[in-house]
Design a protein around this motif. Structure first.
Motif, PDB file in Angstrom:
ATOM      1  N   LEU A  15      45.654  38.160  24.933  1.00  0.00           N
ATOM      2  CA  LEU A  15      44.863  38.355  25.710  1.00  0.00           C
ATOM      3  C   LEU A  15      43.834  39.527  25.657  1.00  0.00           C
ATOM      4  CD1 LEU A  15      46.935  38.514  29.274  1.00  0.00           C
ATOM      5  CD2 LEU A  15      45.824  36.228  27.958  1.00  0.00           C
ATOM      6  N   SER A  16      42.841  39.167  25.389  1.00  0.00           N
ATOM      7  CA  SER A  16      41.501  40.272  25.953  1.00  0.00           C
ATOM      8  C   SER A  16      41.740  41.133  26.441  1.00  0.00           C
ATOM      9  CB  SER A  16      40.091  39.912  25.562  1.00  0.00           C
ATOM     10  OG  SER A  16      40.177  39.108  27.154  1.00  0.00           O
ATOM     11  N   ILE A  17      41.456  42.006  26.076  1.00  0.00           N
ATOM     12  CA  ILE A  17      41.087  44.060  26.810  1.00  0.00           C
ATOM     13  C   ILE A  17      41.158  43.669  28.783  1.00  0.00           C
ATOM     14  CG2 ILE A  17      40.248  46.209  27.852  1.00  0.00           C
ATOM     15  CD1 ILE A  17      42.562  46.390  25.490  1.00  0.00           C
ATOM     16  N   LEU A  18      39.772  42.604  29.028  1.00  0.00           N
ATOM     17  CA  LEU A  18      39.923  42.512  30.078  1.00  0.00           C
ATOM     18  C   LEU A  18      40.721  41.792  31.126  1.00  0.00           C
ATOM     19  CD1 LEU A  18      37.242  42.192  32.811  1.00  0.00           C
ATOM     20  CD2 LEU A  18      36.340  39.907  31.442  1.00  0.00           C
TER      21      LEU A  18
ATOM     22  N   PRO B 132      49.696  36.560  48.396  1.00  0.00           N
ATOM     23  CA  PRO B 132      48.594  35.899  47.499  1.00  0.00           C
ATOM     24  C   PRO B 132      47.464  36.682  47.413  1.00  0.00           C
ATOM     25  CG  PRO B 132      49.323  34.770  48.912  1.00  0.00           C
ATOM     26  CD  PRO B 132      50.403  35.891  49.153  1.00  0.00           C
ATOM     27  N   PHE B 133      46.568  36.727  46.017  1.00  0.00           N
ATOM     28  CA  PHE B 133      44.810  37.712  46.231  1.00  0.00           C
ATOM     29  C   PHE B 133      44.036  36.835  45.614  1.00  0.00           C
ATOM     30  CE2 PHE B 133      48.189  37.673  42.931  1.00  0.00           C
ATOM     31  CZ  PHE B 133      46.988  37.525  41.582  1.00  0.00           C
ATOM     32  N   ASN B 134      43.357  36.916  45.675  1.00  0.00           N
ATOM     33  CA  ASN B 134      41.661  36.247  45.063  1.00  0.00           C
ATOM     34  C   ASN B 134      41.512  37.042  44.375  1.00  0.00           C
ATOM     35  OD1 ASN B 134      39.919  37.581  46.972  1.00  0.00           O
ATOM     36  ND2 ASN B 134      40.653  35.915  48.446  1.00  0.00           N
ATOM     37  N   LEU B 135      40.265  36.572  43.487  1.00  0.00           N
ATOM     38  CA  LEU B 135      39.226  36.713  41.967  1.00  0.00           C
ATOM     39  C   LEU B 135      38.984  38.766  43.102  1.00  0.00           C
ATOM     40  CD1 LEU B 135      38.530  37.893  39.693  1.00  0.00           C
ATOM     41  CD2 LEU B 135      36.481  35.632  40.427  1.00  0.00           C
ATOM     42  N   GLN B 136      38.375  38.155  44.200  1.00  0.00           N
ATOM     43  CA  GLN B 136      37.696  38.867  45.047  1.00  0.00           C
ATOM     44  C   GLN B 136      38.573  40.413  45.722  1.00  0.00           C
ATOM     45  OE1 GLN B 136      34.502  38.350  44.706  1.00  0.00           O
ATOM     46  NE2 GLN B 136      33.952  40.348  45.702  1.00  0.00           N
ATOM     47  N   MET B 137      39.420  40.273  45.150  1.00  0.00           N
ATOM     48  CA  MET B 137      40.843  41.058  45.848  1.00  0.00           C
ATOM     49  C   MET B 137      40.838  42.216  44.229  1.00  0.00           C
ATOM     50  SD  MET B 137      42.919  39.181  48.345  1.00  0.00           S
ATOM     51  CE  MET B 137      44.829  41.091  48.351  1.00  0.00           C
ATOM     52  N   VAL B 138      40.951  41.204  43.404  1.00  0.00           N
ATOM     53  CA  VAL B 138      41.537  41.229  41.853  1.00  0.00           C
ATOM     54  C   VAL B 138      39.973  42.537  40.973  1.00  0.00           C
ATOM     55  CG1 VAL B 138      41.645  41.009  39.661  1.00  0.00           C
ATOM     56  CG2 VAL B 138      42.910  39.239  41.662  1.00  0.00           C
ATOM     57  N   HIS B 139      38.883  42.117  41.678  1.00  0.00           N
ATOM     58  CA  HIS B 139      37.547  42.525  40.980  1.00  0.00           C
ATOM     59  C   HIS B 139      37.306  43.918  41.829  1.00  0.00           C
ATOM     60  CE1 HIS B 139      33.354  42.364  40.191  1.00  0.00           C
ATOM     61  NE2 HIS B 139      34.190  43.132  39.483  1.00  0.00           N
TER      62      HIS B 139
ATOM     63  N   ASN C 165      32.141  47.457  32.175  1.00  0.00           N
ATOM     64  CA  ASN C 165      31.592  46.849  32.731  1.00  0.00           C
ATOM     65  C   ASN C 165      31.249  45.550  32.262  1.00  0.00           C
ATOM     66  OD1 ASN C 165      31.649  49.138  33.696  1.00  0.00           O
ATOM     67  ND2 ASN C 165      29.840  50.084  33.143  1.00  0.00           N
ATOM     68  N   PHE C 166      31.777  44.632  32.789  1.00  0.00           N
ATOM     69  CA  PHE C 166      31.662  43.221  32.593  1.00  0.00           C
ATOM     70  C   PHE C 166      30.970  41.930  33.632  1.00  0.00           C
ATOM     71  CE2 PHE C 166      35.697  44.104  30.344  1.00  0.00           C
ATOM     72  CZ  PHE C 166      34.494  43.953  29.166  1.00  0.00           C
ATOM     73  N   GLU C 167      29.977  41.699  33.604  1.00  0.00           N
ATOM     74  CA  GLU C 167      29.438  40.859  34.608  1.00  0.00           C
ATOM     75  C   GLU C 167      30.301  40.131  35.246  1.00  0.00           C
ATOM     76  OE1 GLU C 167      26.234  41.404  35.072  1.00  0.00           O
ATOM     77  OE2 GLU C 167      25.675  42.345  33.720  1.00  0.00           O
ATOM     78  N   GLN C 168      30.342  39.819  36.607  1.00  0.00           N
ATOM     79  CA  GLN C 168      30.958  38.909  37.475  1.00  0.00           C
ATOM     80  C   GLN C 168      31.548  37.931  37.122  1.00  0.00           C
ATOM     81  OE1 GLN C 168      32.570  39.435  39.710  1.00  0.00           O
ATOM     82  NE2 GLN C 168      32.715  37.599  40.544  1.00  0.00           N
ATOM     83  N   PRO C 169      30.343  37.011  35.772  1.00  0.00           N
ATOM     84  CA  PRO C 169      30.509  35.285  35.436  1.00  0.00           C
ATOM     85  C   PRO C 169      31.170  35.498  34.509  1.00  0.00           C
ATOM     86  CG  PRO C 169      28.088  35.889  35.140  1.00  0.00           C
ATOM     87  CD  PRO C 169      28.355  36.747  35.875  1.00  0.00           C
ATOM     88  N   VAL C 170      31.300  37.015  33.555  1.00  0.00           N
ATOM     89  CA  VAL C 170      32.582  36.888  32.570  1.00  0.00           C
ATOM     90  C   VAL C 170      33.820  36.769  33.167  1.00  0.00           C
ATOM     91  CG1 VAL C 170      33.345  38.244  30.608  1.00  0.00           C
ATOM     92  CG2 VAL C 170      30.488  37.379  30.975  1.00  0.00           C
ATOM     93  N   ILE C 171      33.575  37.665  34.314  1.00  0.00           N
ATOM     94  CA  ILE C 171      34.733  37.888  34.888  1.00  0.00           C
ATOM     95  C   ILE C 171      35.709  37.075  35.868  1.00  0.00           C
ATOM     96  CG2 ILE C 171      36.094  39.634  36.424  1.00  0.00           C
ATOM     97  CD1 ILE C 171      33.829  41.829  36.471  1.00  0.00           C
TER      98      ILE C 171
END
Length: 434
Positions: free
Chosen positions: A321-324, A343-350, A366-372
């Motif tokens: 996997l990548s570091i992100l 359970p969790f969703n992307l928003q919680m993880v972000h 620091n990554f942009e939202q679309p990359v995440i």
């Protein structure tokens, strides 16, 4: 003559190693039949007598061979058929039809396969039959040599027998067992299954026509027997071209099996699975490490083979996997710790990931939202995370509820082995809460 014998018994080491590889690979990979099956002598005798009555005396029978996967059900049947076909009468008259529930998924395909294996395509031609029973009767009729008594016996082997019970109306099973009950033609129906409750799947009319004869293969060897099997599987036969090499090899196998570390490894395998398949996989990995430079199996080879056998596929996947993506997995681990597996969703993880970034002075992560989002989707494709239910497909992707399919130990183990993992990421993973 003695000179020729001398040259035959002393081969170069490279040639001996090739011979060893060939002999043992055939035994381990090609499932070469043993001279006599170990531990199932009573079942072998029972099945052989049963099939002999069909092949030689024209008596119809039906039987089920039941046992877990890798217990040796197919091996037992193949050994019985090999011993049965030694008899001239059986060899001359017995016909075999092998069907598999995974391949013949409905009765129409099964009937075509029966016709093909009995070489009756020309006899059937373009005939149209009113029912399955009529078609089967016609096939069996075509095998008769003259009068009813001289009809050729047919052995039907139904692998994955339980899958045939899911066919519509169980027509194939009903008709085969019906023929075996009546005196229409001498047939033997042998079902092979790993389900103990297989009779409960049969309809009443099918069950009433089955002989209820079952042969159980519940192999439960002791560790001493298991160790003996390992020794037998790795030993070279008496007819090996180089006698001296065979003696040295067999002596090295004896020494190997007496080693304490080897015993511990084999005990671990024995505790997890007692079947032949997993044992063969382990021994095959050991054998692949034998070469001219190292012409014997050493305890270290067995330890390495065991490590490969028990390797965790998911933990191995984390190394790529990548570091992100790794940071997102760690954020999910912290969410699991805080919310006790909810359970969790992307928003919680972000949000969890942002907390980690706020403590960092540099902006390396620091990554942009679309990359995440893309990284999150990639984790889902790898099945490291999974949606809670299918109905959430309509929900916006950022708010879809997910579950992490890894446990704490797998993540920590992967982090230790991750190539050039940043220290702050490791520390974040090891801290109790994000």
């Amino acid at each position: 003559m003695s000179k020729r014998k001398m040259t035959k018994t002393h081969l170069p080491v490279g040639e001996c190693i090739s011979q060893v590889q060939e002999t043992l690979r055939e035994r381990l990979c090609h499932q070469r039949l043993p001279d006599r099956p170990e531990g199932v002598e009573a079942q072998h005798k029972h099945l052989l007598e049963l099939l002999k009555r069909t092949a030689v005396h024209g008596e119809s029978n039906s039987v089920l061979i039941v046992g877990p996967r890798g217990a040796g059900k197919t091996m037992l049947l193949k050994c019985v058929l090999r011993d049965l076909l030694v008899e001239k009468e059986a060899q001359k008259s017995l016909l075999q039809v092998h069907l598999n529930g995974l391949l013949q998924t409905d009765d129409r395909i099964a009937l075509k396969e029966i016709t093909r294996q009995l070489h009756l395509e020309n006899v059937v031609g373009d005939k149209v039959f009113g029912s399955f029973a009529e078609n089967l009767c016609f096939l069996l009729e075509a095998l008769k040599k003259g009068d009813r008594s001289s009809s050729r016996p047919v052995l039907f082997v139904l692998d994955e027998f339980d899958l045939f019970a899911h066919h519509k109306n169980q027509t194939l099973l009903y008709n085969l067992l019906d023929v075996s009950q009546s005196a229409q033609a001498p047939i033997a129906v042998v079902g092979i299954t790993c389900r103990l409750d297989v009779l409960e799947l049969l309809e009443k009319r099918v069950k009433s026509r089955f002989s209820h004869r079952q042969i159980h293969l519940l192999s439960n060897p002791t560790f001493t027997e298991y160790l003996g099997r390992v020794r037998t599987q790795l030993s070279l036969p008496d007819d090996f071209p180089d006698d001296k090499f065979a003696l040295d090899w067999n002596a090295s196998i004896e020494t190997l099996c007496e080693d304490k570390s080897v015993e511990d490894v084999l005990q671990r395998h024995f505790n997890s699975s007692k079947d032949f398949r997993s044992m063969h996989m382990l021994l095959m990995l050991c054998l692949s490490r034998v070469s001219v430079a190292k012409p014997a199996i050493k305890p270290a080879d067995l330890l390495e083979a065991s490590r490969l056998c028990f390797a965790d596929a998911n933990a191995n996947m984390l190394h790529g996997l990548s570091i992100l993506e790794l940071c997102l997995i760690i954020a999910m681990k912290h969410l699991n710790d805080v919310y006790e597996g909810e359970p969790f969703n992307l928003q919680m993880v972000h949000n969890e990931f942002k907390k980690f970034l706020q403590r960092k002075s540099n902006s390396m992560y620091n990554f942009e939202q679309p990359v995440i989002l893309k990284a999150f989707e990639h984790l889902q494709q790898l099945e490291l995370i999974r949606p809670v239910d299918s109905s959430s497909a309509k929900t916006q992707r950022e708010y879809q509820l997910m579950r992490l399919m890894l446990d704490h130990s797998q993540i920590m183990e992967a982090l230790q082995k991750y190539p050039q993992c940043p220290t702050d990421v490791k520390q974040w993973a090891m801290s109790a809460f994000g």
